[in-house]
Design a protein around this motif. Structure first.
Motif, short mmCIF file in Angstrom:
data_model
loop_
_atom_site.label_atom_id
_atom_site.label_comp_id
_atom_site.label_asym_id
_atom_site.label_seq_id
_atom_site.Cartn_x
_atom_site.Cartn_y
_atom_site.Cartn_z
N ASN A 54 36.59 39.49 19.08
CA ASN A 54 37.73 39.66 19.32
C ASN A 54 38.76 38.66 19.22
N CYS A 55 38.66 37.65 18.16
CA CYS A 55 39.54 36.61 18.30
C CYS A 55 40.92 36.71 17.06
N GLN A 56 40.96 38.15 16.90
CA GLN A 56 41.80 38.43 16.08
C GLN A 56 42.03 37.67 14.74
N PRO A 57 41.01 37.39 13.92
CA PRO A 57 41.16 36.51 12.80
C PRO A 57 42.03 37.26 11.58
N ARG A 58 42.74 36.33 10.90
CA ARG A 58 43.57 36.88 9.57
C ARG A 58 43.38 35.49 8.63
N ILE A 59 43.39 35.98 7.47
CA ILE A 59 43.47 35.17 6.24
C ILE A 59 44.67 35.23 5.73
N LEU A 60 45.52 34.23 5.99
CA LEU A 60 47.06 34.04 5.40
C LEU A 60 47.27 33.45 4.09
N PRO A 105 33.37 23.58 23.25
CA PRO A 105 32.12 24.10 23.51
C PRO A 105 31.98 25.72 23.32
N ALA A 106 32.88 26.50 23.83
CA ALA A 106 32.48 28.09 23.69
C ALA A 106 32.83 28.43 22.35
N LEU A 107 33.80 27.87 21.65
CA LEU A 107 34.04 28.00 20.40
C LEU A 107 32.71 27.69 19.35
N GLN A 108 32.37 26.68 19.81
CA GLN A 108 31.27 25.91 18.95
C GLN A 108 29.86 26.79 19.03
N PRO A 153 48.20 31.09 1.33
CA PRO A 153 47.26 31.65 0.28
C PRO A 153 45.90 31.81 0.63
N ALA A 154 45.34 30.57 1.59
CA ALA A 154 43.86 30.71 1.81
C ALA A 154 43.58 30.00 3.19
N LYS A 155 44.33 30.59 4.39
CA LYS A 155 44.31 29.95 5.53
C LYS A 155 43.66 30.85 6.39
N LEU A 156 42.87 30.15 7.62
CA LEU A 156 42.50 31.11 8.64
C LEU A 156 43.20 30.98 9.97
N SER A 157 43.32 32.04 10.28
CA SER A 157 44.16 32.00 11.74
C SER A 157 43.54 33.17 12.52
N PHE A 158 43.25 32.40 13.98
CA PHE A 158 42.89 33.25 14.87
C PHE A 158 43.30 32.79 16.21
N VAL A 159 42.89 33.85 17.18
CA VAL A 159 43.46 33.41 18.69
C VAL A 159 42.36 32.99 19.19
N ASN A 160 42.63 31.53 20.06
CA ASN A 160 41.60 30.97 20.90
C ASN A 160 42.35 30.61 22.30
N GLU A 161 41.75 30.99 23.31
CA GLU A 161 42.20 30.67 24.51
C GLU A 161 43.82 30.84 24.68
N ARG A 192 39.68 32.18 -0.29
CA ARG A 192 39.81 33.13 0.71
C ARG A 192 38.39 33.83 1.06
N ARG A 193 37.63 33.94 -0.04
CA ARG A 193 36.15 34.45 0.30
C ARG A 193 35.40 33.47 1.03
N GLU A 194 35.57 32.18 1.09
CA GLU A 194 34.79 31.24 1.86
C GLU A 194 35.20 31.37 3.24
N TRP A 195 36.02 32.18 3.66
CA TRP A 195 36.66 32.21 5.07
C TRP A 195 36.11 33.52 5.53
N ARG A 196 35.46 34.62 4.81
CA ARG A 196 35.08 35.70 5.28
C ARG A 196 33.99 35.81 6.33
N ASP A 197 32.78 35.05 6.33
CA ASP A 197 31.69 34.91 7.14
C ASP A 197 32.25 34.55 8.30
N ILE A 198 33.03 33.53 8.37
CA ILE A 198 33.63 32.91 9.62
C ILE A 198 34.52 33.74 10.51
N ALA A 199 35.44 34.73 9.35
CA ALA A 199 36.49 35.61 9.96
C ALA A 199 35.55 36.94 10.70
N GLN A 200 34.64 37.20 10.00
CA GLN A 200 33.59 38.21 10.50
C GLN A 200 33.11 38.08 11.78
N VAL A 201 32.54 36.70 12.26
CA VAL A 201 32.10 36.45 13.47
C VAL A 201 33.17 36.43 14.49
#
Length: 353
Positions: free
Chosen positions: A286-292, A322-325, A294-302, A272-281
């Protein structure tokens, strides 16, 4: 006239006797036949004596010359004979040396042949041993790989069991040591609910099954207080409390800030910690990230909610957007470098071991 003729002849003979033998003329050269017939007996005798002496002298000189030549030839022959003997001795000596050298060379060649044969046999044995060692090493590698795979599977199983056991747990951070002496940890948790979530505190279905601090033994050198683990009866109640905590953001206990989080195994917590930097970005965009769990990353894209179990899956998806990249380029690159350094450290550690 005859007397003058004889006088001239006599002077001529005297002149001839004074010449060296090789320069003197023979009688046939000095006199003609008619002159010899006209000679008197006395002159003829003198002529014959002189001729004989001349021949005798020439013969002696010839004999001496021949003797000298014979002596020279004998001397040269002796020198040649001695030289031949010496040469023969040298040839015999050289022959002995060459034969000895040939014998030594043959002996050396035989020894080298035996040595090469012995080395060849040893090399064959060494190759067989190396082949056996390589087979054993390969077997050990495969065995170690199987063991590592089994260990990973066991760790996953243990982690999953721990997560299953801790699935209803809430971890409370920041509760000072000793505060539970009055009401106990369960009473403090009820106080937290009443202070922060008045509506939940009245919910009689929320029951605390167990409460304890972790680790069990308090370290006096540790500046921060130990965490409090609250075990509820259902996952539903745990998720409800954590959702309220996320919405309120600032949680307090008697006015002091604390934190409420889910309780996970160390493996899941690290994931879960390894997702923190990505979730912060993603949160900044405003992609509404969540760490579900037990250790899954969820966010809104398009306009769609995307969920990822691993970073590799996320990288594969980002490569098609490309935009997300562009948003995650720096953070994913730094993550790749960090994992590369960790892999190098593990490899060096394995090498030293």
């Amino acid at each position: 006239m005859p007397s003058n003729k004889h006088r001239n002849r006599g002077s001529k003979i005297n002149d001839d006797t004074m010449m060296p033998p090789n320069k003197q003329n023979t009688p046939s050269q000095e006199y003609e036949d008619d002159e010899i017939e006209e000679m008197q007996d006395t002159d003829f005798k003198k002529f014959m004596i002189r001729t004989f002496r001349s021949f005798q002298k020439q013969i002696l000189e010839l004999q001496k010359s021949l003797m000298d030549k014979i002596e020279n030839l004998s001397r040269e022959n002796e020198i040649l004979r001695k030289s031949q003997n010496e040469t023969q001795k040298l040839v015999e000596q050289e022959s002995v040396i060459v034969k000895r050298n040939q014998n030594e060379m043959k002996s050396s060649i035989d020894q080298m042949t035996n040595t090469l044969e012995s080395l060849k046999n040893r090399m064959g044995e060494a190759e067989e041993r190396i082949s056996d060692l390589e087979d054993r090493a390969q077997e050990n590698i495969q065995s170690n790989q199987r063991k590592e795979e089994e260990i990973r599977n066991l760790k996953n199983i243990v982690g999953n069991l721990q997560d299953t056991i801790k699935k209803t747990n809430i971890r409370v951070l920041g509760v000072p040591e000793g505060m539970e002496r009055e009401k106990g940890l369960e009473g403090l948790f009820s106080e937290i609910l009443a202070e922060n979530f008045p509506g939940l505190e009245k919910d009689r279905d929320i029951l605390v099954q167990e409460a304890h601090r972790t680790p069990n033994k308090h370290d006096q050198k540790r500046s921060s207080p130990r965490h409090v683990v609250i075990k509820l009866t259902t996952v539903k109640h745990k998720e409800k409390i954590l959702k309220c905590a996320r919405e309120k953001r600032q949680i307090t206990l008697r006015g002091s800030p604390i934190r409420l989080t889910a309780d996970f195994s160390s493996k899941t917590l690290q994931a879960r910690r390894e997702w923190r930097d990505i979730a912060q970005v993603l949160r900044e965009k405003n992609c509404q990230p969540r760490i579900l769990y037990p250790a899954k990353l969820s966010f809104v894209n398009e306009g769609e909610i995307k969920t990822f179990h691993s970073k590799q899956k996320l990288k594969d998806f980002v490569a098609t957007r490309p935009a997300l990249q562009k948003i995650l380029k720096d953070v994913l690159h730094s993550e790749t470098q960090k994992h590369g350094h960790q892999y190098e450290r593990r490899e060096r550690k394995n090498t030293y071991q």
